[in-house]
Structures are given as C-alpha cells and as structure tokens.
Design a protein around this motif. Structure first.
Motif, PDB file in Angstrom:
ATOM      1  N   UNK A  97      30.423  19.001 -23.889  1.00  0.00           N
ATOM      2  CA  UNK A  97      29.031  19.302 -24.209  1.00  0.00           C
ATOM      3  C   UNK A  97      28.370  20.061 -23.069  1.00  0.00           C
ATOM      4  N   UNK A 100      29.358  23.618 -23.032  1.00  0.00           N
ATOM      5  CA  UNK A 100      28.960  24.419 -24.184  1.00  0.00           C
ATOM      6  C   UNK A 100      27.688  25.229 -23.950  1.00  0.00           C
ATOM      7  N   UNK A 101      26.694  24.634 -23.280  1.00  0.00           N
ATOM      8  CA  UNK A 101      25.428  25.357 -23.117  1.00  0.00           C
ATOM      9  C   UNK A 101      25.594  26.645 -22.330  1.00  0.00           C
ATOM     10  N   UNK A 104      27.579  29.138 -24.462  1.00  0.00           N
ATOM     11  CA  UNK A 104      26.802  29.756 -25.544  1.00  0.00           C
ATOM     12  C   UNK A 104      25.930  30.860 -24.976  1.00  0.00           C
ATOM     13  N   UNK A 108      26.283  34.703 -26.215  1.00  0.00           N
ATOM     14  CA  UNK A 108      25.180  35.351 -26.937  1.00  0.00           C
ATOM     15  C   UNK A 108      24.653  36.570 -26.168  1.00  0.00           C
ATOM     16  N   UNK A 142      35.624  23.729 -27.927  1.00  0.00           N
ATOM     17  CA  UNK A 142      35.372  23.218 -29.286  1.00  0.00           C
ATOM     18  C   UNK A 142      36.541  22.359 -29.762  1.00  0.00           C
ATOM     19  N   UNK A 149      36.362  13.770 -31.232  1.00  0.00           N
ATOM     20  CA  UNK A 149      35.719  13.192 -32.424  1.00  0.00           C
ATOM     21  C   UNK A 149      36.743  12.527 -33.330  1.00  0.00           C
ATOM     22  N   UNK A 154      34.723   9.980 -35.313  1.00  0.00           N
ATOM     23  CA  UNK A 154      33.364  10.470 -35.551  1.00  0.00           C
ATOM     24  C   UNK A 154      33.383  11.885 -36.115  1.00  0.00           C
ATOM     25  N   UNK A 156      32.916  14.634 -38.712  1.00  0.00           N
ATOM     26  CA  UNK A 156      32.029  14.702 -39.873  1.00  0.00           C
ATOM     27  C   UNK A 156      32.439  15.867 -40.760  1.00  0.00           C
TER      28      UNK A 156
ATOM     29  N   UNK B  11      16.324  27.193 -22.603  1.00  0.00           N
ATOM     30  CA  UNK B  11      17.225  28.080 -21.828  1.00  0.00           C
ATOM     31  C   UNK B  11      16.723  29.513 -21.971  1.00  0.00           C
ATOM     32  N   UNK B  82      19.072  24.383 -33.950  1.00  0.00           N
ATOM     33  CA  UNK B  82      20.086  25.178 -33.264  1.00  0.00           C
ATOM     34  C   UNK B  82      20.388  24.471 -31.944  1.00  0.00           C
ATOM     35  N   UNK B  84      23.624  22.276 -29.345  1.00  0.00           N
ATOM     36  CA  UNK B  84      25.056  22.087 -29.091  1.00  0.00           C
ATOM     37  C   UNK B  84      25.491  20.647 -29.341  1.00  0.00           C
ATOM     38  N   UNK B  85      24.572  19.818 -29.828  1.00  0.00           N
ATOM     39  CA  UNK B  85      24.958  18.453 -30.209  1.00  0.00           C
ATOM     40  C   UNK B  85      25.538  18.516 -31.610  1.00  0.00           C
ATOM     41  N   UNK B  86      26.673  17.842 -31.835  1.00  0.00           N
ATOM     42  CA  UNK B  86      27.200  17.877 -33.203  1.00  0.00           C
ATOM     43  C   UNK B  86      27.738  16.522 -33.650  1.00  0.00           C
ATOM     44  N   UNK B  87      27.099  15.473 -33.152  1.00  0.00           N
ATOM     45  CA  UNK B  87      27.496  14.136 -33.607  1.00  0.00           C
ATOM     46  C   UNK B  87      26.957  13.872 -35.003  1.00  0.00           C
ATOM     47  N   UNK B  88      27.677  13.018 -35.736  1.00  0.00           N
ATOM     48  CA  UNK B  88      27.262  12.667 -37.095  1.00  0.00           C
ATOM     49  C   UNK B  88      25.814  12.164 -37.100  1.00  0.00           C
ATOM     50  N   UNK B  91      23.212  14.992 -36.559  1.00  0.00           N
ATOM     51  CA  UNK B  91      23.066  15.873 -37.728  1.00  0.00           C
ATOM     52  C   UNK B  91      22.280  15.148 -38.831  1.00  0.00           C
ATOM     53  N   UNK B  92      22.686  13.914 -39.096  1.00  0.00           N
ATOM     54  CA  UNK B  92      22.014  13.156 -40.171  1.00  0.00           C
ATOM     55  C   UNK B  92      20.538  12.931 -39.847  1.00  0.00           C
ATOM     56  N   UNK B 104      25.423  24.497 -34.945  1.00  0.00           N
ATOM     57  CA  UNK B 104      25.890  24.215 -33.581  1.00  0.00           C
ATOM     58  C   UNK B 104      26.082  25.557 -32.877  1.00  0.00           C
ATOM     59  N   UNK B 105      25.315  25.765 -31.802  1.00  0.00           N
ATOM     60  CA  UNK B 105      25.299  27.068 -31.126  1.00  0.00           C
ATOM     61  C   UNK B 105      26.696  27.583 -30.823  1.00  0.00           C
ATOM     62  N   UNK B 106      27.531  26.673 -30.268  1.00  0.00           N
ATOM     63  CA  UNK B 106      28.851  27.112 -29.809  1.00  0.00           C
ATOM     64  C   UNK B 106      29.749  27.566 -30.952  1.00  0.00           C
ATOM     65  N   UNK B 107      29.374  27.265 -32.180  1.00  0.00           N
ATOM     66  CA  UNK B 107      30.228  27.631 -33.312  1.00  0.00           C
ATOM     67  C   UNK B 107      29.674  28.842 -34.074  1.00  0.00           C
TER      68      UNK B 107
END
Lengths: 323, 123
Positions: A97, A100-101, A104, A108, A142, A149, A154, A156, B11, B82, B84-88, B91-92, B104-107
């Motif tokens: 994590x 990732x920032x 990204x 970008x 990723x 996960x 976890x 999803x 950022x 938008x 970078x967190x992508x935990x279930x 998202x929910x 998810x930004x990285x994707x």
C-alpha cells in the motif's frame, strides 16, 4: 521417491522452517512417537513385575501427562508459525500500500508527459523506458497485494456476465507488439453462439493476460500461439496452446505454487515474479471454475480454464463473493 | 460551457496529473487538497462530478461521502472514489455511503479514469 525421503529427514524439515529443534513440529512428532512406543513397552514390563492396578494407573497417567505437555508444545509451535505467516502477509500488504501511492503518482505524471506531441525522440525513448519499468513495478506490487488478500481470505470478486471472446481479442491486441517482437503469431478459434461467462471480468482478464504472456514467453520463435474458446456446458472453455519449452515432470507439481518459476526460467526471463499462475488458479477457482494444463516432451503446452457460463439465475445474483 | 470536476486529493503530483488530463478533455477542474475545503467546494461550486480520495487530511473520504449524501444541495452529485485502498470493507463502506464507483488508482491509467468520469456524467 527421493522427495519422500527428503520429507522424512526431520533435521532438513526443521531447518527449512527456521525454528529451533524443540519448536519444530516434525521433531516433536517423532519424540511423541518414541515416547508412546517406550511407554507401551515400559507399561508391559512394569505390569509383568507389579500386579497392583495402582502402579499401572500411575504409569498410564505419567505417560499421558508427558504426551499432553508435548502436544501443547506442538500446538504452540503451529500457532507461532501461523502467526508468523499472518504477520508476513500483513507486512507485504502494508508495504505494498505504501508503495502504491508514489507509484501511482509516477505513472500518472508519465502518462501526461507521454501525451505531449513536442517531445524529442530521445526524451520520449527515456520516458517510455521509465514508463515500462514503473509498469512492471506496479504490476509486482499489485500481484503481492493480491497474493496477500488470497492468503488472508480477503479477495473480493464481483462476478458479472461478460464476453470471453471480446476480452480475449482485447488482450491479443494489447500483446501484438510483444508477440511480434518475439516472432510469434496468434491464432484465435471461436465456436459459434458462445454464451457469456460469469465471473469477475477484471480478475479473469488478469489471469488470461498472464497465461497468454507465458505462452508467448515460452514459445519457440516462428511458432503460433493458439487460443480457442468453446462451449462445454455448464462452462465455457478457454484454452491457450504454445510450442516451445516444455514443463519438466519435476516442475509440474509446483506449477501453481506461489513464487515458483520453471527450471532455468530465472536465468532466461528476469521479469516474471512467480505469482501469475498462483493468482490465476485462486481467481479461477474462486469464480467457480477450474484451471489445468498439459505439456508433452515435444514442447506442446496447453493451459485451459473452465468458467461458469452466465445463466438467467446467476445474471440476477451478481453479488460480491468474499473469499 | 465545460463541465466542472472537483478532485479532492492531498497528493499535489496526482492533482497536477489528473488536472492536466481532465483539462485536455475539456473539463474545468476544481482542486481541493483536504476534506474540509473539498466539502465546501462541492456545495459552493456544484460540480458535475467529484473524484474523491479516501485518505485525506482534516476530514476523511468516508466523512465527506456521508456529509455530501446528507446535504440536499450535494446529494445528487455523482462521486467516484479514487484511492489505493482496496479492502473488501473499504469498498463496501464507500459504496454504501453513496459512492457511484470505486476505483483503485494503481489499477487504472488516467485515460481509463477519464472514461469512467464520462460514463458517470452520461457523456
């Protein structure tokens, strides 16, 4: 056979786990087995000398006590290993994590720069290089997160009906330059009237990309990678066949294990992480499908995936699956 | 007249890149580097869409989602998360609080985000 003997080598197994001998479940099981045998023999001998039932009860209780203590140590040892695996997985998740920032940000900003028409050829070529390598790094991060996960249950998935044909065509288009650079051509065979598949399209895309990418990577130049999609009720079957480096019999049982790379692949190809097939298998199976492969000595290798086809029922219940 | 997009993200490098890309597609971009300013701008500027990071100072993305949903003046503005967190759970939670889409930004590449923006505002 040799691997079976290796499994029986307690010292080697304990060294692999990197724990002390008194915390190693393999060793403790052997100790427990020895104690059981010795205690049974001892009880038999004692029973021959002493006829009092109190003595026999005392011996059985003592042996039970010793076994109880050893069992406790074994369980604690397993707990420690499970905690260590969980901590490692959490560590990977947190680090990924954090990576990732900035990644990204880099990607970008590069994307904006590469849209500039006024860039000279040299600058563009450097930026393309940075973009390619940051892309690889992003993919690795990723992948590590996805593995983490899967391990922490976890993952999803959001299944929806989608066209495997359109998805495959897109992936082939994206890989044309890579295949052409390796002197490989594609042959796509599609059965008519195919039903849509029902799975999480983005993860399935990821799995198919990996299989196609591997097929190109391990193909002999001037050969064809054949991809076919056909009905196989209640599934849709997707296959990729390539001709090149066969998968050795030693490698076959490890092919879907994480961080595994086929013999010699580390030397020939440095950009694979060894996570692709592990994630592909997890994603496909979690989608209700199956994945498999065959490889002959002549070099023909085939990977196949069976995915549930969309039906009236599952179309309506496109719920989120939590692993 | 070009449509306004509000981007709430702390950022500055991401703000710049996304801002440039949105402008090149003909949008007017309003930028907020923290949650409080973002929420204020959402009400005063009435953007066509909000791009929202979840981890931002002063007010996090969930609080903003919740506040914007409660406010009749901002309730109808589509929001794309938008992050970078992508935990279930994340998202929910974001979707249950009213986010239209969760990316998810990285994707995603910037171009892919723009496609989602266009689709969310019906272009």
């Amino acid at each position: 056979m040799s691997s079976m003997f290796r499994d029986l080598n307690v010292i080697e197994q304990c060294n692999k786990l990197k724990v002390s001998i008194w915390e190693c479940p393999h060793f403790l099981f052997v100790v427990m087995g020895v104690i059981i045998i010795v205690s049974m023999l001892g009880t038999n001998i004692i029973a021959n000398y002493y006829t009092e039932p109190e003595v026999a009860v005392l011996v059985v209780m003592s042996v039970t006590g010793i076994l109880f203590v050893i069992s406790h140590v074994v369980i604690k040892s397993f707990e420690r290993m499970a905690e260590a695996a969980h901590a490692r997985s959490e560590f990977i998740s947190i680090i990924s994590h954090q990576l990732r920032n900035p990644l990204s940000s880099i990607r970008w900003q590069l994307e904006v720069l590469l849209r500039e028409q006024t860039l000279d050829e040299r600058t563009r070529s450097y930026l393309d290089g940075i973009n390619e390598y940051s892309g690889r790094l992003a993919k690795l991060v990723n992948d590590l997160l996805t593995v983490s996960r899967i391990e922490n249950e976890r993952l999803m998935l959001t299944p929806t009906p989608f066209s495997l044909v359109e998805l495959t065509q897109k992936i082939i288009t994206d890989n044309t330059i890579f295949a052409s650079a390796s002197n490989i051509s594609f042959n796509l065979q599609i059965q008519s009237n195919l039903p849509p598949a029902f799975a999480d399209e983005s993860y399935i895309r990821w799995a198919l990309e990996n299989l196609i990418n591997n097929a190109i990577r391990y193909s002999t130049p001037r050969t064809t990678v054949t991809i076919s999609i056909a009905k196989q009720p209640p599934f849709v079957m997707w296959r990729v066949i390539n001709h090149g480096t066969p998968i050795s019999s030693d490698d076959r049982r490890y092919i879907f294990k994480k961080f595994f790379r086929a013999s010699g692949s580390a030397r020939r190809h440095t950009d694979g992480s060894g996570l692709g097939l592990f994630i592909a298998k997890s994603v496909v199976e979690e989608s209700g499908g199956t994945i498999g492969f065959s490889s002959d000595t002549a070099g023909k290798t085939e990977f196949w995936i069976l995915l549930p086809r969309a039906t009236g029922k599952n179309n309506k219940s496109s719920a989120v699956i939590k692993k | 007249m070009s449509k306004k997009i509000l981007f709430i993200e702390d950022e500055s490098a991401l703000q710049r890149a996304m801002g440039d890309m949105l402008k090149s597609h003909g949008y007017e971009v309003i930028q907020a580097l923290n949650g409080e300013i973002g929420e204020h701008l959402a009400e005063s500027e009435q953007p066509a869409l909000i791009l929202l990071d979840l981890v931002i100072p002063q007010k996090d993305g969930y609080e903003i989602l919740s506040e914007l949903q409660k406010n009749p003046a901002t309730k109808a503005i589509p929001i794309i998360v938008l992050t970078n967190l992508e935990g279930t759970e994340e998202i929910e939670k974001a979707l249950s609080l009213g986010a239209r889409t969760y990316l998810v930004k990285a994707r995603y590449t910037l171009e892919e985000v723009i496609t989602k923006v266009k689709s969310a505002i019906g272009e």
